[in-house]
Design a protein around this motif. Structure first.
Motif, PDB file in Angstrom:
ATOM      1  N   TYR A 218       0.835  -1.196   0.000  1.00  0.00           N
ATOM      2  CA  TYR A 218       0.000   0.000   0.000  1.00  0.00           C
ATOM      3  C   TYR A 218       0.872   1.249   0.000  1.00  0.00           C
ATOM      4  N   ALA A 219       1.903   1.256   0.860  1.00  0.00           N
ATOM      5  CA  ALA A 219       2.820   2.394   0.916  1.00  0.00           C
ATOM      6  C   ALA A 219       3.569   2.554  -0.399  1.00  0.00           C
TER       7      ALA A 219
ATOM      8  N   ASN B 290      15.324  -1.439   7.543  1.00  0.00           N
ATOM      9  CA  ASN B 290      14.727  -0.953   6.301  1.00  0.00           C
ATOM     10  C   ASN B 290      13.609   0.054   6.545  1.00  0.00           C
ATOM     11  N   VAL B 291      12.745  -0.255   7.515  1.00  0.00           N
ATOM     12  CA  VAL B 291      11.538   0.541   7.706  1.00  0.00           C
ATOM     13  C   VAL B 291      11.848   1.967   8.165  1.00  0.00           C
ATOM     14  N   LEU B 292      13.028   2.170   8.735  1.00  0.00           N
ATOM     15  CA  LEU B 292      13.407   3.515   9.186  1.00  0.00           C
ATOM     16  C   LEU B 292      13.970   4.363   8.051  1.00  0.00           C
ATOM     17  N   GLY B 293      14.349   3.717   6.961  1.00  0.00           N
ATOM     18  CA  GLY B 293      15.078   4.401   5.896  1.00  0.00           C
ATOM     19  C   GLY B 293      14.330   5.523   5.224  1.00  0.00           C
ATOM     20  N   CYS B 294      13.063   5.314   4.931  1.00  0.00           N
ATOM     21  CA  CYS B 294      12.289   6.317   4.202  1.00  0.00           C
ATOM     22  C   CYS B 294      12.101   7.583   5.038  1.00  0.00           C
ATOM     23  N   ASP B 295      11.642   7.413   6.268  1.00  0.00           N
ATOM     24  CA  ASP B 295      11.421   8.572   7.134  1.00  0.00           C
ATOM     25  C   ASP B 295      12.728   9.299   7.427  1.00  0.00           C
ATOM     26  N   ASN B 296      13.808   8.536   7.616  1.00  0.00           N
ATOM     27  CA  ASN B 296      15.112   9.162   7.875  1.00  0.00           C
ATOM     28  C   ASN B 296      15.588   9.989   6.681  1.00  0.00           C
ATOM     29  N   ALA B 297      15.284   9.517   5.483  1.00  0.00           N
ATOM     30  CA  ALA B 297      15.684  10.255   4.278  1.00  0.00           C
ATOM     31  C   ALA B 297      15.001  11.618   4.232  1.00  0.00           C
TER      32      ALA B 297
ATOM     33  N   ASP C 212       4.337   4.980   7.357  1.00  0.00           N
ATOM     34  CA  ASP C 212       5.611   4.457   7.835  1.00  0.00           C
ATOM     35  C   ASP C 212       5.554   4.118   9.319  1.00  0.00           C
ATOM     36  N   ALA C 213       4.851   4.949  10.091  1.00  0.00           N
ATOM     37  CA  ALA C 213       4.749   4.719  11.529  1.00  0.00           C
ATOM     38  C   ALA C 213       4.013   3.411  11.818  1.00  0.00           C
ATOM     39  N   MET C 214       2.918   3.174  11.088  1.00  0.00           N
ATOM     40  CA  MET C 214       2.175   1.925  11.265  1.00  0.00           C
ATOM     41  C   MET C 214       3.004   0.737  10.823  1.00  0.00           C
TER      42      MET C 214
END
Length: 227
Positions: A125-126, A186-193, A207-209
């Protein structure tokens, strides 16, 4: 847990069980109307009127675990127990229930598989949302490269999900732990970018969910599953 966070958790559960009573599809939640939801609404009303700890039907409620313990039979006690031992029990139940049918034996392994399916579903979905944003001509040019990085990250998560399921089939606990652990990074990568670029992520909530689902699957896979 503070009163506001506790009430928010209950409201989340109310939406969850209304949705679960009407459909098995892992999609947006609907308004509360089921018997389970009604009971949760009653609990919430008591909590708004009373200081912590809260008393409901003669039961003292001090934590989310206490709430889970008095829910009606629509929530399997075994699922309550497993999810209650994760960092995000509400999200654990909300994510896994649509992937657990009545014939499934509720145990750590089956809940882990359901969690991986939920993670896969949320990631797809994301990925669809990010891809759409990256192709939108109104998206700022400096945001597009970050979105493309997010696309790579989500594809990595999907790849790890499949490897996790293969590890389960092969009863390879070491490989399973590696893949689940990789998804935490991996899941932290997008928000960190987005943070590094000092930009607000348009997919922050998704991303949080997803991060909570990933965290829960790691806890269940590493601490509860034994081959």
């Amino acid at each position: 847990m503070g009163i506001n966070h506790f009430i928010i958790a209950l409201i989340s559960l109310t939406c969850l069980f209304s949705f679960s009573a009407s459909t098995n599809a892992p999609l947006p939640l609907s308004d509360a109307s089921s018997p389970t939801s009604s009971k949760l609404h009653d609990i919430i009303e008591v909590m708004f009127e009373s200081p912590s700890p809260f008393a409901f039907d003669g039961t003292t409620l001090e934590s989310i675990d206490d709430v889970l313990s008095i829910l009606p039979g629509s929530v399997d006690p075994a699922l309550q127990k497993i999810c209650g031992n994760t960092d995000h029990p509400v999200e654990c139940i909300k994510a896994t229930m649509p992937f657990l049918d009545e014939k499934t034996t509720i145990e750590p392994l089956s809940v882990l598989k359901a969690g991986i399916e939920a993670m896969d579903n949320q990631t797809k979905y994301a990925l669809a949302e990010v891809t759409k944003l990256s192709m939108d001509p109104t998206t700022l040019k400096n945001v597009v490269p970050i979105l493309q990085k997010c696309i790579d990250i989500y594809n990595n998560i999907l790849n790890s999900d499949q490897k996790s399921l293969e590890a389960i089939s092969n009863r390879n606990l070491v490989q399973l732990s590696i893949e689940l652990g990789a998804n935490v990074e991996n899941v932290l990568g997008c928000d960190n970018a987005f943070k590094q670029a000092k930009l607000e992520s348009p997919i922050k909530k998704m991303d949080a969910m997803l991060a909570k689902i990933v965290s829960n699957t790691l806890t269940i896979g590493v601490d509860m599953v034994h081959f």
